[in-house]
Motif scaffolding. Structure first.
Motif, short mmCIF file in Angstrom:
data_model
loop_
_atom_site.label_atom_id
_atom_site.label_comp_id
_atom_site.label_asym_id
_atom_site.label_seq_id
_atom_site.Cartn_x
_atom_site.Cartn_y
_atom_site.Cartn_z
N ASN A 89 17.51 14.11 -3.34
CA ASN A 89 16.14 14.31 -3.84
C ASN A 89 15.51 15.60 -3.34
O ASN A 89 14.32 15.85 -3.54
CB ASN A 89 15.25 13.09 -3.49
CG ASN A 89 14.96 12.96 -2.00
OD1 ASN A 89 14.83 13.95 -1.29
ND2 ASN A 89 14.84 11.73 -1.53
N ILE A 90 16.30 16.43 -2.68
CA ILE A 90 15.78 17.58 -1.95
C ILE A 90 15.05 18.58 -2.86
O ILE A 90 14.12 19.26 -2.43
CB ILE A 90 16.92 18.22 -1.13
CG1 ILE A 90 16.39 18.77 0.18
CG2 ILE A 90 17.75 19.19 -1.93
CD1 ILE A 90 17.43 18.84 1.28
N ASN A 91 15.42 18.62 -4.12
CA ASN A 91 14.78 19.57 -5.03
C ASN A 91 13.73 18.95 -5.95
O ASN A 91 13.21 19.61 -6.84
CB ASN A 91 15.86 20.26 -5.89
CG ASN A 91 16.77 21.13 -5.04
OD1 ASN A 91 16.30 21.86 -4.16
ND2 ASN A 91 18.08 21.01 -5.25
N ASP B 127 0.83 -1.21 0.00
CA ASP B 127 0.00 0.00 0.00
C ASP B 127 0.86 1.26 0.00
O ASP B 127 0.49 2.28 -0.58
CB ASP B 127 -0.91 -0.02 1.23
CG ASP B 127 -1.86 -1.19 1.20
OD1 ASP B 127 -2.80 -1.16 0.39
OD2 ASP B 127 -1.62 -2.18 1.93
N TYR B 128 2.01 1.17 0.68
CA TYR B 128 2.94 2.30 0.73
C TYR B 128 4.36 1.80 0.46
O TYR B 128 4.71 0.69 0.86
CB TYR B 128 2.92 2.97 2.11
CG TYR B 128 1.58 3.48 2.54
CD1 TYR B 128 1.13 4.75 2.15
CD2 TYR B 128 0.75 2.72 3.34
CE1 TYR B 128 -0.11 5.22 2.55
CE2 TYR B 128 -0.50 3.18 3.75
CZ TYR B 128 -0.92 4.43 3.34
OH TYR B 128 -2.15 4.89 3.73
N LEU B 129 5.14 2.64 -0.19
CA LEU B 129 6.58 2.37 -0.32
C LEU B 129 7.31 3.62 0.15
O LEU B 129 7.14 4.70 -0.43
CB LEU B 129 6.94 2.07 -1.79
CG LEU B 129 8.44 2.00 -2.13
CD1 LEU B 129 9.15 0.90 -1.34
CD2 LEU B 129 8.64 1.78 -3.64
N ILE B 130 8.08 3.47 1.23
CA ILE B 130 8.87 4.59 1.74
C ILE B 130 10.26 4.46 1.14
O ILE B 130 10.98 3.49 1.42
CB ILE B 130 8.94 4.57 3.29
CG1 ILE B 130 7.53 4.54 3.88
CG2 ILE B 130 9.72 5.76 3.81
CD1 ILE B 130 7.50 4.39 5.41
N ASP B 131 10.65 5.42 0.31
CA ASP B 131 11.87 5.28 -0.46
C ASP B 131 12.45 6.67 -0.73
O ASP B 131 11.71 7.66 -0.79
CB ASP B 131 11.55 4.58 -1.80
CG ASP B 131 12.73 3.81 -2.35
OD1 ASP B 131 12.64 2.56 -2.40
OD2 ASP B 131 13.74 4.44 -2.73
N ASP B 132 13.76 6.74 -0.91
CA ASP B 132 14.39 8.03 -1.22
C ASP B 132 14.52 8.24 -2.73
O ASP B 132 15.04 9.27 -3.15
CB ASP B 132 15.76 8.14 -0.55
CG ASP B 132 16.75 7.15 -1.10
OD1 ASP B 132 16.37 5.95 -1.23
OD2 ASP B 132 17.88 7.53 -1.42
N ASN B 133 14.05 7.28 -3.50
CA ASN B 133 14.26 7.35 -4.95
C ASN B 133 12.92 7.36 -5.68
O ASN B 133 12.24 6.32 -5.76
CB ASN B 133 15.11 6.15 -5.37
CG ASN B 133 15.88 6.48 -6.63
OD1 ASN B 133 15.36 7.15 -7.53
ND2 ASN B 133 17.12 6.04 -6.69
N VAL B 134 12.55 8.50 -6.26
CA VAL B 134 11.24 8.61 -6.92
C VAL B 134 11.09 7.67 -8.11
O VAL B 134 9.96 7.33 -8.49
CB VAL B 134 10.91 10.05 -7.40
CG1 VAL B 134 10.63 10.97 -6.21
CG2 VAL B 134 12.01 10.62 -8.27
N LYS B 135 12.19 7.23 -8.69
CA LYS B 135 12.07 6.35 -9.86
C LYS B 135 11.26 5.10 -9.52
O LYS B 135 10.59 4.52 -10.37
CB LYS B 135 13.44 5.98 -10.44
CG LYS B 135 14.17 4.88 -9.69
CD LYS B 135 15.45 4.46 -10.39
CE LYS B 135 16.18 3.40 -9.55
NZ LYS B 135 17.50 3.07 -10.07
N HIS B 136 11.33 4.68 -8.24
CA HIS B 136 10.61 3.47 -7.85
C HIS B 136 9.11 3.69 -7.73
O HIS B 136 8.34 2.73 -7.62
CB HIS B 136 11.16 2.93 -6.53
CG HIS B 136 12.55 2.38 -6.65
ND1 HIS B 136 12.88 1.42 -7.56
CD2 HIS B 136 13.69 2.69 -5.99
CE1 HIS B 136 14.16 1.13 -7.45
NE2 HIS B 136 14.69 1.89 -6.52
N PHE B 137 8.67 4.94 -7.73
CA PHE B 137 7.23 5.21 -7.56
C PHE B 137 6.47 5.20 -8.88
O PHE B 137 5.25 5.10 -8.88
CB PHE B 137 7.02 6.59 -6.90
CG PHE B 137 7.66 6.71 -5.53
CD1 PHE B 137 7.90 5.60 -4.74
CD2 PHE B 137 8.04 7.96 -5.04
CE1 PHE B 137 8.49 5.72 -3.47
CE2 PHE B 137 8.61 8.11 -3.79
CZ PHE B 137 8.84 6.98 -3.00
#
Lengths: 174, 174
Positions: free
Chosen positions: A154-156, A129-139
């Motif tokens: 990913n700050i910007n 249901d949720y994926l907590i990740d620092d990489n938007v490519k995975h979303f």
């Protein structure tokens, strides 16, 4: 019971700090916590050192004894009471990380069963249901809601659901 | 493009034959192909040897150079043209299998990218349209259609979508 998949590096394990420590060891250049928080280390080092940094992650010792991200232990333990928790890490790129990552999880999150640990590459394969990740490519093709965990790299980036630390994960999901 | 997740042991890699080979090596008792096809090796050996068989899978060499299941190379290659293919193996139980499994996939299915290889435990975490597996337990909470690949240990189980070999996978999915 809803299910949360949680990435490892930069989310529960501080790999960024390891890059900085090894860079300091090799080049005697130290970055402040503020610099590391607001920048990707790749953008802090001169261009001729970028390949060195990248190579670090393929070293046998790189993933051993990484620091736990502040608050991760407490919040994941509390999430574990209300959600089904899976760890989902793109470990396939780094076969040297396979055993150290498993040991690290046993050491710091011993209540997470081996059945709930996933080594993968493309995280669109994750059913949660949720994926907590620092990489938007995975979303992009992820079936659930991607929750972007802030990291220097990913700050910007724009992403509608962002958390800056584990206290914000608690506020969002508990 | 629809997505197929494919298990390794007993589906594309013949781990059952490795059990039988090592048992023959250690106890000088050989089983026929027919016996191995229709029975789980655990049910062929005397009860005092069951723990020996189980231990084999934790040996460093167990997953090295396993035989490819007949037809798997040809049919997976053809499926790969029409479907997104992921390999999904419950490797987390056997950390000794991590590196041999990756090497085996490189050797026999080199066109499958590391991004599409998944080591997991509970396969309900897999987001795919089909899961080809010899173990029905993985189908219970699986989001797509479980396709039971016949193996000695599942021959008497009821499952509505069953394939007995890779030719039947071709007939079902191509």
């Amino acid at each position: 019971m809803k299910r949360i998949a949680i990435d490892m590096d930069e989310v529960i394990a501080d790999a960024h700090l390891r890059f900085a420590d090894w860079y300091k060891r090799d080049y005697h250049k130290e970055f402040s916590a503020e610099q590391l928080h607001s920048n990707y280390i790749m953008d802090l080092v001169p261009s001729e050192h970028k390949s060195v940094i990248k190579e670090y992650a393929f070293h046998d010792d790189f993933f051993k004894d990484l620091a736990v991200m502040p608050g991760a232990k407490e919040v994941v333990r509390d999430l574990h009471e209300k959600y089904e928790i899976f760890i989902a890490t793109a470990a396939m790129e780094f076969p040297n990380s396979f055993l150290p990552k498993l040991q690290w999880l046993k050491d710091h999150f011993p209540y997470i069963s081996w059945t709930n640990i996933v080594y993968c590459g493309d995280k669109s394969i994750i059913n949660a249901d949720y994926l907590i990740d620092d990489n938007v490519k995975h979303f992009k093709r992820f079936i659930g809601q991607g929750v972007l965990f802030t990291a220097g790299h990913n700050i910007n980036l724009d992403w509608k659901v962002r958390v800056n630390n584990w206290q914000e994960v608690r506020a969002l999901l508990l």
